[in-house]
Design an enzyme around this catalytic site. Structure first.
Site: not given
Ligand code: URA
Length: 252
Positions: A102-104, A106, A192
């Site tokens: 997961l993104d930073y 998210t 995103r």
């Protein structure tokens, strides 16, 4: 029988790449004999394996559902000193690693395990395990834009596969909408980028489901172990979606 470096990595010695280096450096013995070739296969239950003279023991398999907070990096280490997911799992002694990422920025449901086969099964692109996200955007995207996300939208790495997309909540006071989106692929920053493509950039992103698993009941920064039933269901779903895909390819 499994490759020696895989057995070493799963026993928590080091990453698979590092274990290969240990082997070629002559630091690993199998049944008393030094092994330096990388193709060697071993039976982890029967063979005796030593690294630098120390016997390795197979770790028990661990499967964790973690509620990742925003502002945490999905990685085993961060040279920049940012918080990493395993900072929250310090009381788990096995060396577990994230299933996908997961993104930073998210938050939400992240699985971690030390079972490499299970992790590969869930993240392999041909296994289409559904992932559901709640994406918050400013304003209210028109239904026709949600249709575009549903049908597939052109991104720089190609068209997205069909997705399930619905309004989840509209908050007129804050002028914000939460859109629920279920995707069957795991491309980098996919959600995103999909919302960027309809000109509604995501201001908050949370993964609420992974296959049959939901985030419900697990507080931010907390985790729980999966039940045997959940592990079975997840593997079953990955294999089933693979077979459906194969069936479609052959026109059945
Ligand atoms: N899609 C994104 O854009 N970010 C995530 O972290 C996961 C899916």
């Amino acid at each position: 029988m499994e490759r020696l470096q895989k057995v070493l990595a799963e026993a928590g010695v080091a990453s698979r790449r590092k274990c290969e280096e240990l082997i070629t450096a002559g630091r690993v013995q199998v049944n008393g004999e030094t092994v330096t070739a990388l193709g060697v296969k071993v039976d982890a239950k029967k063979d005796t394996i030593h690294v630098d003279g120390r016997a390795i023991r197979q770790q028990k398999k661990v499967y964790v559902l973690f509620h990742k907070p925003k502002g945490v990096i999905t990685s085993a280490s961060d040279p920049g000193g940012r918080k990493i997911v395993t900072d929250f799992l310090k009381d788990i002694s096995e060396r577990i690693y994230p299933v996908g990422r997961l993104d930073y920025d998210t938050e939400g449901l992240l699985l971690l395990t030390n079972d490499g086969e299970f992790a590969n099964l869930l993240t392999h692109p041909k296994h289409h395990v559904p992932r559901t996200y709640h994406a918050t955007v400013k304003g209210v995207p028109h239904g026709s834009l949600l249709d575009k996300l549903r049908d597939g939208i052109e991104l720089e790495d190609g068209m997205t596969a069909p997705a399930e997309v619905d309004y989840y909540d509209i908050n007129p006071e804050r002028n914000e909408t939460i859109v629920s989106i279920t995707i069957y692929e795991g491309r980098n920053r996919q959600v995103r980028r999909m919302f960027d493509a309809i000109q509604f950039p995501v201001i908050r992103l949370r993964r609420v489901m992974f296959g049959p698993l939901a985030l419900t009941g697990v507080g931010r920064g907390k985790y729980r172990h999966l039940t045997d039933q959940e592990i079975k269901e997840l593997s079953g779903q990955a294999l089933k979606s693979h077979n459906i895909q194969k069936g479609n390819k052959h026109g059945s």
